[in-house]
Design a protein around this motif. Structure first.
Motif, PDB file in Angstrom:
ATOM      1  N   UNK A  25      54.932  49.669  38.935  1.00 24.08           N
ATOM      2  CA  UNK A  25      54.538  49.117  37.647  1.00 24.08           C
ATOM      3  C   UNK A  25      53.040  49.331  37.505  1.00 24.08           C
ATOM      4  N   UNK A  26      52.604  49.924  36.418  1.00 29.08           N
ATOM      5  CA  UNK A  26      51.171  50.164  36.254  1.00 29.08           C
ATOM      6  C   UNK A  26      50.478  48.837  35.974  1.00 29.08           C
ATOM      7  N   UNK A  27      49.461  48.567  36.762  1.00 30.01           N
ATOM      8  CA  UNK A  27      48.699  47.330  36.689  1.00 30.01           C
ATOM      9  C   UNK A  27      47.224  47.653  36.525  1.00 30.01           C
ATOM     10  N   UNK A  28      46.456  46.659  36.154  1.00 25.19           N
ATOM     11  CA  UNK A  28      45.007  46.774  36.120  1.00 25.19           C
ATOM     12  C   UNK A  28      44.500  46.188  37.424  1.00 25.19           C
ATOM     13  N   UNK A  29      43.785  46.992  38.206  1.00 27.90           N
ATOM     14  CA  UNK A  29      43.262  46.564  39.497  1.00 27.90           C
ATOM     15  C   UNK A  29      41.766  46.363  39.429  1.00 27.90           C
ATOM     16  N   UNK A  30      41.263  45.489  40.266  1.00 24.75           N
ATOM     17  CA  UNK A  30      39.816  45.306  40.414  1.00 24.75           C
ATOM     18  C   UNK A  30      39.482  45.292  41.891  1.00 24.75           C
ATOM     19  N   UNK A  31      38.317  45.809  42.204  1.00 24.57           N
ATOM     20  CA  UNK A  31      37.759  45.728  43.547  1.00 24.57           C
ATOM     21  C   UNK A  31      36.471  44.946  43.409  1.00 24.57           C
ATOM     22  N   UNK A  62      43.469  51.455  36.587  1.00 25.15           N
ATOM     23  CA  UNK A  62      44.914  51.257  36.681  1.00 25.15           C
ATOM     24  C   UNK A  62      45.429  51.807  38.001  1.00 25.15           C
ATOM     25  N   UNK A  63      46.548  51.278  38.427  1.00 24.48           N
ATOM     26  CA  UNK A  63      47.172  51.737  39.662  1.00 24.48           C
ATOM     27  C   UNK A  63      48.503  51.050  39.854  1.00 24.48           C
ATOM     28  N   UNK A  64      49.124  51.286  41.007  1.00 23.38           N
ATOM     29  CA  UNK A  64      50.405  50.675  41.316  1.00 23.38           C
ATOM     30  C   UNK A  64      50.639  50.709  42.818  1.00 23.38           C
ATOM     31  N   UNK A  65      51.653  49.966  43.239  1.00 21.55           N
ATOM     32  CA  UNK A  65      52.091  49.937  44.628  1.00 21.55           C
ATOM     33  C   UNK A  65      53.126  51.038  44.799  1.00 21.55           C
ATOM     34  N   UNK A  66      52.931  51.932  45.740  1.00 20.59           N
ATOM     35  CA  UNK A  66      53.818  53.075  45.950  1.00 20.59           C
ATOM     36  C   UNK A  66      54.708  52.797  47.158  1.00 20.59           C
ATOM     37  N   UNK A 119      47.997  52.981  44.855  1.00 21.17           N
ATOM     38  CA  UNK A 119      47.521  54.123  44.089  1.00 21.17           C
ATOM     39  C   UNK A 119      46.466  53.610  43.127  1.00 21.17           C
ATOM     40  N   UNK A 120      45.327  54.300  43.067  1.00 17.34           N
ATOM     41  CA  UNK A 120      44.189  53.881  42.242  1.00 17.34           C
ATOM     42  C   UNK A 120      43.804  55.060  41.374  1.00 17.34           C
ATOM     43  N   UNK A 121      43.850  54.890  40.058  1.00 21.35           N
ATOM     44  CA  UNK A 121      43.440  55.940  39.136  1.00 21.35           C
ATOM     45  C   UNK A 121      44.209  57.237  39.393  1.00 21.35           C
ATOM     46  N   UNK A 134      40.096  48.974  49.203  1.00 16.62           N
ATOM     47  CA  UNK A 134      41.396  48.610  48.646  1.00 16.62           C
ATOM     48  C   UNK A 134      41.213  47.641  47.476  1.00 16.62           C
ATOM     49  N   UNK A 135      42.162  47.636  46.530  1.00 13.70           N
ATOM     50  CA  UNK A 135      42.070  46.664  45.442  1.00 13.70           C
ATOM     51  C   UNK A 135      42.145  45.240  45.983  1.00 13.70           C
ATOM     52  N   UNK A 136      41.431  44.342  45.335  1.00 18.67           N
ATOM     53  CA  UNK A 136      41.406  42.949  45.766  1.00 18.67           C
ATOM     54  C   UNK A 136      42.102  42.013  44.773  1.00 18.67           C
TER      55      UNK A 136
END
Length: 82
Positions: free
Chosen positions: A14-20, A37-41, A58-60, A70-72
Motif C-alpha cells: 500500500x503506498x504510504x507517506x513516509x518520514x525520516x 512515498x513508499x511501501x512495505x515489500x 521501499x522509498x521513492x 530507514x523510515x521512522x
C-alpha cells in the motif's frame, strides 16, 4: 491523519507517506526530516533478503538497503486534489 510510528505501518504493498526524522540528543527536537512515498515489500521480508542486506521498505521507488536510513513514521496518503 497523523504521523504514526513505522512499526504500525501496514505490511502490504500500500503506498504510504513516509518520514525520516533525526532527533537532537539534547533537546529531543527534530533537527532534520524528509518525506516521500513508499511501501512495505513482502518479497524482501525474508531471512535471505536480510542476510543479503536488504530492507523490506521501499522509498521513492527504490528498495532500501539495511544500511540506508530507514523510515521512522508513516501516514496514509491524503486525498488527491480535486
Amino acid at each position: 491523519m497523523t504521523w504514526q510510528p513505522i512499526e504500525t505501518a501496514p505490511k502490504m504493498r500500500t503506498i504510504l507517506l513516509f518520514a525520516v526524522t533525526e532527533v537532537n540528543d539534547v533537546s529531543g527536537a527534530a533537527v532534520n526530516w524528509k518525506m516521500h512515498t513508499g511501501w512495505f515489500h513482502l518479497g524482501f521480508d525474508t531471512q535471505a533478503s536480510r542476510d543479503e542486506g536488504w530492507s523490506p521498505w521501499t522509498w521513492n521507488g527504490d528498495q532500501l538497503r539495511a544500511y540506508d536510513t530507514q523510515p521512522t513514521h508513516w501516514m496514509p496518503l491524503p486525498e488527491p486534489p480535486a
